[in-house]
Design a protein around this motif. Structure first.
Motif, PDB file in Angstrom:
ATOM      1  N   SER A   1       0.973  -1.112  -0.165  1.00 18.71           N
ATOM      2  CA  SER A   1       0.056  -0.005   0.130  1.00 18.71           C
ATOM      3  C   SER A   1       0.940   1.441  -0.036  1.00 18.71           C
ATOM      4  O   SER A   1       0.485   2.245  -0.506  1.00 18.71           O
ATOM      5  CB  SER A   1      -0.819   0.042   1.261  1.00 18.71           C
ATOM      6  N   GLN A   2       2.009   1.032   0.524  1.00 20.51           N
ATOM      7  CA  GLN A   2       3.147   2.530   0.595  1.00 20.51           C
ATOM      8  C   GLN A   2       3.567   2.558  -0.807  1.00 20.51           C
ATOM      9  O   GLN A   2       3.526   3.835  -1.109  1.00 20.51           O
ATOM     10  CB  GLN A   2       4.174   2.172   1.527  1.00 20.51           C
ATOM     11  N   LEU A   3       3.897   1.575  -1.269  1.00 15.04           N
ATOM     12  CA  LEU A   3       4.331   1.716  -2.566  1.00 15.04           C
ATOM     13  C   LEU A   3       3.332   2.116  -3.856  1.00 15.04           C
ATOM     14  O   LEU A   3       3.763   2.769  -4.626  1.00 15.04           O
ATOM     15  CB  LEU A   3       5.046   0.226  -3.119  1.00 15.04           C
ATOM     16  N   GLU A   4       2.231   1.761  -3.552  1.00 11.96           N
ATOM     17  CA  GLU A   4       0.972   2.343  -4.462  1.00 11.96           C
ATOM     18  C   GLU A   4       0.815   3.678  -4.441  1.00 11.96           C
ATOM     19  O   GLU A   4       0.408   4.365  -5.424  1.00 11.96           O
ATOM     20  CB  GLU A   4      -0.276   1.652  -4.135  1.00 11.96           C
ATOM     21  N   LYS A   5       1.348   4.563  -3.431  1.00 14.37           N
ATOM     22  CA  LYS A   5       1.220   5.662  -3.383  1.00 14.37           C
ATOM     23  C   LYS A   5       2.356   6.708  -4.158  1.00 14.37           C
ATOM     24  O   LYS A   5       2.193   7.871  -4.284  1.00 14.37           O
ATOM     25  CB  LYS A   5       1.203   6.133  -1.799  1.00 14.37           C
ATOM     26  N   SER A   6       3.281   5.962  -4.305  1.00  7.15           N
ATOM     27  CA  SER A   6       4.416   6.653  -4.929  1.00  7.15           C
ATOM     28  C   SER A   6       3.945   6.928  -6.531  1.00  7.15           C
ATOM     29  O   SER A   6       2.932   6.322  -7.082  1.00  7.15           O
ATOM     30  CB  SER A   6       5.733   5.730  -5.275  1.00  7.15           C
ATOM     31  N   SER A   7       4.568   7.805  -7.028  1.00  8.72           N
ATOM     32  CA  SER A   7       4.266   8.568  -8.448  1.00  8.72           C
ATOM     33  C   SER A   7       4.796   7.497  -9.598  1.00  8.72           C
ATOM     34  O   SER A   7       4.079   7.190 -10.583  1.00  8.72           O
ATOM     35  CB  SER A   7       4.780   9.846  -8.477  1.00  8.72           C
ATOM     36  N   VAL A   8       5.987   6.963  -9.259  1.00 12.45           N
ATOM     37  CA  VAL A   8       6.531   6.171 -10.170  1.00 12.45           C
ATOM     38  C   VAL A   8       7.331   5.078  -9.815  1.00 12.45           C
ATOM     39  O   VAL A   8       8.271   5.237  -8.728  1.00 12.45           O
ATOM     40  CB  VAL A   8       7.872   7.057 -11.224  1.00 12.45           C
ATOM     41  N   LEU A   9       7.236   3.786 -10.303  1.00 11.22           N
ATOM     42  CA  LEU A   9       8.020   2.754  -9.698  1.00 11.22           C
ATOM     43  C   LEU A   9       8.843   1.744 -10.970  1.00 11.22           C
ATOM     44  O   LEU A   9       9.008   0.839 -10.661  1.00 11.22           O
ATOM     45  CB  LEU A   9       7.049   1.650  -9.008  1.00 11.22           C
ATOM     46  N   TRP A  10       8.716   2.542 -11.881  1.00 17.45           N
ATOM     47  CA  TRP A  10       9.421   1.824 -13.254  1.00 17.45           C
ATOM     48  C   TRP A  10      10.696   1.386 -12.935  1.00 17.45           C
ATOM     49  O   TRP A  10      11.747   1.901 -12.555  1.00 17.45           O
ATOM     50  CB  TRP A  10       9.335   2.891 -14.370  1.00 17.45           C
ATOM     51  N   LYS A  11      10.719  -0.078 -13.248  1.00 17.05           N
ATOM     52  CA  LYS A  11      12.040  -0.805 -13.206  1.00 17.05           C
ATOM     53  C   LYS A  11      12.759  -0.910 -11.743  1.00 17.05           C
ATOM     54  O   LYS A  11      14.043  -1.010 -11.591  1.00 17.05           O
ATOM     55  CB  LYS A  11      13.111  -0.045 -14.182  1.00 17.05           C
ATOM     56  N   ALA A  12      11.977  -0.284 -10.832  1.00 21.69           N
ATOM     57  CA  ALA A  12      12.508  -0.596  -9.354  1.00 21.69           C
ATOM     58  C   ALA A  12      12.475  -1.984  -9.118  1.00 21.69           C
ATOM     59  O   ALA A  12      11.632  -2.939  -9.620  1.00 21.69           O
ATOM     60  CB  ALA A  12      11.337   0.124  -8.406  1.00 21.69           C
ATOM     61  N   ILE A  13      13.231  -2.356  -8.375  1.00 19.50           N
ATOM     62  CA  ILE A  13      13.608  -3.758  -7.562  1.00 19.50           C
ATOM     63  C   ILE A  13      12.692  -3.646  -6.460  1.00 19.50           C
ATOM     64  O   ILE A  13      13.044  -3.199  -5.260  1.00 19.50           O
ATOM     65  CB  ILE A  13      14.927  -4.200  -7.137  1.00 19.50           C
ATOM     66  N   LEU A  14      11.611  -4.580  -6.457  1.00 23.02           N
ATOM     67  CA  LEU A  14      10.615  -4.671  -5.332  1.00 23.02           C
ATOM     68  C   LEU A  14      11.194  -5.499  -4.198  1.00 23.02           C
ATOM     69  O   LEU A  14      12.411  -6.326  -4.414  1.00 23.02           O
ATOM     70  CB  LEU A  14       9.513  -5.268  -5.635  1.00 23.02           C
ATOM     71  N   PRO A  15      10.736  -5.570  -2.836  1.00 21.21           N
ATOM     72  CA  PRO A  15      11.514  -6.253  -1.810  1.00 21.21           C
ATOM     73  C   PRO A  15      11.404  -7.622  -2.236  1.00 21.21           C
ATOM     74  O   PRO A  15      12.191  -8.390  -1.354  1.00 21.21           O
ATOM     75  CB  PRO A  15      10.192  -5.978  -0.734  1.00 21.21           C
ATOM     76  N   SER A  16      10.540  -8.294  -3.110  1.00 25.26           N
ATOM     77  CA  SER A  16      10.726  -9.666  -3.356  1.00 25.26           C
ATOM     78  C   SER A  16      11.938 -10.057  -4.184  1.00 25.26           C
ATOM     79  O   SER A  16      12.120 -11.219  -4.555  1.00 25.26           O
ATOM     80  CB  SER A  16       9.448 -10.106  -4.013  1.00 25.26           C
ATOM     81  N   GLY A  17      12.286  -8.755  -4.707  1.00 19.42           N
ATOM     82  CA  GLY A  17      13.635  -9.179  -5.782  1.00 19.42           C
ATOM     83  C   GLY A  17      12.953  -9.066  -7.159  1.00 19.42           C
ATOM     84  O   GLY A  17      14.088  -8.998  -8.181  1.00 19.42           O
TER      85      GLY A  17
END
Length: 201
Positions: free
Chosen positions: A179-195
């Motif tokens: 839910s925190q990450l959903e509030k960000s404006s851009v996540l393109w190509k980000a490495i998520l906590p899961s890898g």
């Protein structure tokens, strides 16, 4: 340093003794003039070697001392920057971030493991910053830019990521909710906590 001088003195005395012995063994009977010529000829190479060892060891010790001083100064500077960030004064924070950027501290991992819990870092340019393993719980990043930031293993519990740009950011094993990450404006190509890599914008 005293130990170094004692070692060099010992080498020098040993070299003189060796040169003297070699001179005596090479000629059974020598005139004083010839003897001295032979002696100093044998001694020359030994002295040069001892001096070379001394200069090399002294240079090495000075280098180690300079590196130690530089590291100590960087640690002190990092502590100062962290203190300025914790003031929550925007002017002081801008000064701290500018200083951290110009000295490389913002990017080189000097902040690793630092506790910035609850600090307000709203609308700051933090692209490429390295907050690996930091405690960022409750930090207000509203509107900030954290593109290509290293947040691996960071604690982002309850951090405000609204309108935060996280393109190419490394969030592997970070403590942060979906839910925190959903509030960000851009996540393109980000490495998520899961890898996994985030594909959508």
């Amino acid at each position: 340093m005293k130990v170094l001088y004692l070692v060099i003195a010992s080498l020098f005395i040993g070299s003189v003794a060796l040169a003297f012995a070699l001179t005596l063994s090479s000629k059974e009977q020598l005139s004083l003039q010839v003897f001295l010529a032979e002696f100093f000829s044998s001694l020359g190479g030994e002295v040069i070697g001892a001096v070379a060892v001394f200069l090399l060891m002294e240079w090495k010790l000075k280098k180690i001392d300079a590196e130690s001083t530089k590291k100590s100064q960087k640690i002190d500077l990092c502590k100062k920057i962290v203190s300025l960030l914790k003031t929550n004064s925007r002017d002081l924070q801008i000064e701290a971030i500018s200083l951290a950027r110009s000295t490389g501290i913002l990017f080189d991992g000097s902040f690793e493991g630092v506790n910035l819990q609850g600090v307000s870092l709203r609308e700051h340019q933090l692209d490429g910053s390295n907050f690996r393993g930091c405690c960022l719980a409750g930090v207000d990043f509203f509107g900030s830019s954290l593109n290509a930031a290293n947040l691996q293993g960071a604690d982002l519990t309850n951090a405000n990521l609204q309108n935060v740009s996280l393109s190419w950011a490394n969030l592997y094993q970070a403590k942060v909710s979906h839910s925190q990450l959903e509030k960000s404006s851009v996540l393109w190509k980000a490495i998520l906590p899961s890898g996994q890599e985030f594909e959508r914008g």
